[in-house]
Design a protein around this motif. Sequence first.
Motif, mmCIF file in Angstrom:
data_model
loop_
_atom_site.group_PDB
_atom_site.id
_atom_site.type_symbol
_atom_site.label_atom_id
_atom_site.label_comp_id
_atom_site.label_asym_id
_atom_site.label_seq_id
_atom_site.Cartn_x
_atom_site.Cartn_y
_atom_site.Cartn_z
ATOM 1 N N TYR A 12 0.841 -1.201 0.000
ATOM 2 C CA TYR A 12 0.000 0.000 0.000
ATOM 3 C C TYR A 12 0.878 1.253 0.000
ATOM 4 C CZ TYR A 12 -4.036 -2.972 0.896
ATOM 5 O OH TYR A 12 -5.020 -3.917 0.787
ATOM 6 N N SER A 13 0.264 2.395 -0.315
ATOM 7 C CA SER A 13 1.019 3.643 -0.400
ATOM 8 C C SER A 13 1.425 4.131 0.980
ATOM 9 C CB SER A 13 0.182 4.722 -1.089
ATOM 10 O OG SER A 13 -0.888 5.125 -0.248
ATOM 11 N N ILE A 14 2.416 5.024 0.991
ATOM 12 C CA ILE A 14 2.869 5.631 2.237
ATOM 13 C C ILE A 14 1.720 6.384 2.908
ATOM 14 C CG2 ILE A 14 4.357 7.448 3.184
ATOM 15 C CD1 ILE A 14 6.478 6.600 1.145
ATOM 16 N N GLY A 15 0.905 7.089 2.096
ATOM 17 C CA GLY A 15 -0.222 7.822 2.654
ATOM 18 C C GLY A 15 -1.222 6.902 3.333
ATOM 19 N N THR A 16 -1.492 5.745 2.709
ATOM 20 C CA THR A 16 -2.425 4.796 3.311
ATOM 21 C C THR A 16 -1.874 4.248 4.622
ATOM 22 O OG1 THR A 16 -3.296 4.154 1.143
ATOM 23 C CG2 THR A 16 -3.640 2.605 2.954
ATOM 24 N N VAL A 17 -0.600 3.897 4.623
ATOM 25 C CA VAL A 17 0.026 3.395 5.859
ATOM 26 C C VAL A 17 -0.071 4.440 6.956
ATOM 27 C CG1 VAL A 17 2.193 2.663 6.920
ATOM 28 C CG2 VAL A 17 1.579 1.833 4.637
ATOM 29 N N SER A 18 0.228 5.696 6.598
ATOM 30 C CA SER A 18 0.181 6.763 7.595
ATOM 31 C C SER A 18 -1.224 6.941 8.157
ATOM 32 C CB SER A 18 0.669 8.074 6.980
ATOM 33 O OG SER A 18 0.623 9.118 7.914
ATOM 34 N N ARG A 19 -2.230 6.860 7.294
ATOM 35 C CA ARG A 19 -3.608 7.024 7.779
ATOM 36 C C ARG A 19 -4.020 5.881 8.700
ATOM 37 N NH1 ARG A 19 -4.190 9.165 2.556
ATOM 38 N NH2 ARG A 19 -4.904 7.187 1.665
ATOM 39 N N ILE A 21 -1.874 4.134 10.622
ATOM 40 C CA ILE A 21 -1.118 4.335 11.856
ATOM 41 C C ILE A 21 -1.767 5.400 12.732
ATOM 42 C CG2 ILE A 21 1.056 5.309 12.740
ATOM 43 C CD1 ILE A 21 2.484 3.794 10.507
ATOM 44 N N ASN A 22 -2.290 6.449 12.091
ATOM 45 C CA ASN A 22 -2.875 7.557 12.846
ATOM 46 C C ASN A 22 -4.389 7.459 12.965
ATOM 47 O OD1 ASN A 22 -0.568 9.568 13.518
ATOM 48 N ND2 ASN A 22 -0.149 8.885 11.431
ATOM 49 N N GLN A 23 -4.917 6.235 12.679
ATOM 50 C CA GLN A 23 -6.305 5.883 12.980
ATOM 51 C C GLN A 23 -7.334 6.751 12.243
ATOM 52 O OE1 GLN A 23 -6.859 5.447 17.260
ATOM 53 N NE2 GLN A 23 -4.672 5.077 17.516
ATOM 54 N N HIS A 24 -7.027 7.068 10.983
ATOM 55 C CA HIS A 24 -8.008 7.780 10.168
ATOM 56 C C HIS A 24 -9.018 6.786 9.615
ATOM 57 C CE1 HIS A 24 -6.152 11.777 10.165
ATOM 58 N NE2 HIS A 24 -4.995 11.138 10.190
ATOM 59 N N PRO A 25 -10.278 7.183 9.478
ATOM 60 C CA PRO A 25 -11.319 6.241 9.061
ATOM 61 C C PRO A 25 -11.336 5.940 7.568
ATOM 62 C CG PRO A 25 -12.265 8.417 9.429
ATOM 63 C CD PRO A 25 -10.825 8.509 9.857
ATOM 64 N N ASP A 26 -10.746 6.797 6.729
ATOM 65 C CA ASP A 26 -10.882 6.668 5.282
ATOM 66 C C ASP A 26 -9.896 5.666 4.684
ATOM 67 O OD1 ASP A 26 -8.851 8.389 6.036
ATOM 68 O OD2 ASP A 26 -9.000 9.618 4.216
ATOM 69 N N VAL A 27 -9.914 4.428 5.222
ATOM 70 C CA VAL A 27 -9.043 3.358 4.752
ATOM 71 C C VAL A 27 -9.876 2.082 4.675
ATOM 72 C CG1 VAL A 27 -6.945 2.020 5.186
ATOM 73 C CG2 VAL A 27 -7.046 4.427 5.887
ATOM 74 N N SER A 28 -9.660 1.281 3.633
ATOM 75 C CA SER A 28 -10.409 0.030 3.519
ATOM 76 C C SER A 28 -10.014 -0.932 4.631
ATOM 77 C CB SER A 28 -10.143 -0.622 2.155
ATOM 78 O OG SER A 28 -8.824 -1.145 2.101
ATOM 79 N N GLU A 29 -10.925 -1.805 4.984
ATOM 80 C CA GLU A 29 -10.648 -2.780 6.042
ATOM 81 C C GLU A 29 -9.523 -3.725 5.647
ATOM 82 O OE1 GLU A 29 -11.575 -3.062 9.223
ATOM 83 O OE2 GLU A 29 -12.402 -1.074 8.835
ATOM 84 N N ILE A 39 2.693 -4.344 11.308
ATOM 85 C CA ILE A 39 3.144 -3.611 12.493
ATOM 86 C C ILE A 39 3.223 -4.543 13.696
ATOM 87 C CG2 ILE A 39 2.477 -1.805 14.133
ATOM 88 C CD1 ILE A 39 1.281 -0.284 11.745
ATOM 89 N N ALA A 40 2.245 -5.420 13.846
ATOM 90 C CA ALA A 40 2.243 -6.365 14.968
ATOM 91 C C ALA A 40 3.421 -7.324 14.870
ATOM 92 C CB ALA A 40 0.927 -7.130 14.995
ATOM 93 N N GLN A 41 3.765 -7.750 13.663
ATOM 94 C CA GLN A 41 4.907 -8.647 13.479
ATOM 95 C C GLN A 41 6.207 -8.018 13.949
ATOM 96 O OE1 GLN A 41 4.831 -9.669 9.325
ATOM 97 N NE2 GLN A 41 2.878 -10.783 9.479
ATOM 98 N N GLU A 42 6.292 -6.694 13.877
ATOM 99 C CA GLU A 42 7.494 -5.987 14.312
ATOM 100 C C GLU A 42 7.444 -5.635 15.804
ATOM 101 O OE1 GLU A 42 10.174 -5.486 12.499
ATOM 102 O OE2 GLU A 42 9.214 -6.542 10.818
ATOM 103 N N LEU A 308 7.943 10.987 12.816
ATOM 104 C CA LEU A 308 7.039 11.617 13.780
ATOM 105 C C LEU A 308 5.668 10.947 13.779
ATOM 106 C CD1 LEU A 308 6.531 13.964 15.807
ATOM 107 C CD2 LEU A 308 5.610 15.248 13.867
ATOM 108 N N LEU A 309 5.110 10.723 12.605
ATOM 109 C CA LEU A 309 3.782 10.120 12.522
ATOM 110 C C LEU A 309 3.760 8.734 13.146
ATOM 111 C CD1 LEU A 309 2.681 11.187 8.921
ATOM 112 C CD2 LEU A 309 1.955 12.162 11.101
#
Length: 338
Positions: A12-19, A21-29, A39-42, A308-309
Amino acid sequence: MTIKDIARLSGYSIGTVSRVINQHPDVSEAARKKILEIIAQENFQPNSNAKHLKQSHSTPITIIVKGSSNLFLETLMEKAEQYLAQSGETANVVFVNERDNEVRQAVQICTERNPKGIIFLGGALENFRSDFGSINVPCVLISGWAKDLGYKNLSSFTTNDYDGARQAAELLTDNGHRKFLIIGGYRTKETDQVSSQRLNGFLSVLKEKNIPFDQNTQYVESMLTMEDGYEKTLPALQRLPDTTAVFGLSDLVAVGIMRAAHDLGKYIPEDLSVVGYDGISYTGYTVPRLTTIRQNIDRLVSEGVDDLLFRISYNKAASHKQIPADPVLHESIRDLSR
């Protein structure tokens, strides 16, 4: 691991990953699930401070710009705003004077606005050393080196200014120059300050080549602006008329140097060679075009903002990275070696 790494692994794109991570709603399940699995694997754990900030109605990220007339930092600011927007974030921007305390301003902002994070664009390390301890939100310093300060919530991403200034000195000395002026910045005990790194890097080459340089007469302090570069260069060139090359510790200072030389009847590069530092777009439009040492703005911003994000939402150690600079050879150096 960075946001860019997660984007590569997830597809996925960097923007999607960032959204995510920062709990934005506009992301597909599907995207959210895949990214959170990586993220959990790390073994990254959610940042409890991020949950607290959300509950206490935190405001957007704050960008604090050190200097109201610094085109390089303004370029960083514009890039940071664009990058944050791509990640679904907004920012409040605050400018502070070059000689003011940006960290005390941040402390006040934390009290009044409760930002979720702070991006410092430029900064004086003595201010961080004395005043940063009361700031608890994740922060990043871009164009400054904070590793030795030891703050767990402060990352830093900067150019390797020492090596960059060495490149400037090599360019001029390889072209036969031996009589220099250096204009810009201020003397400080903080050897890891940007101006100190650039000054010391340039001087290290002169020392290696046994080229004399008297800091009391050949180094002139100034703000990193065109106006101050101009005002400080006029008397310096009148005092040392045999100078063949001037290193401006920023491109804006170098533009001021070029104008001062013109007003004194000197032609560039025939009578005086000039090298700047930063790589702002203006250098391609001066007459002649200014040779400069270019900072990698895209990397500074993308890596700093990504860090930072990530730390706003997850427990991750502060990061510190120096990014190489590279010379841009234009038209402002005369070859005296022939």
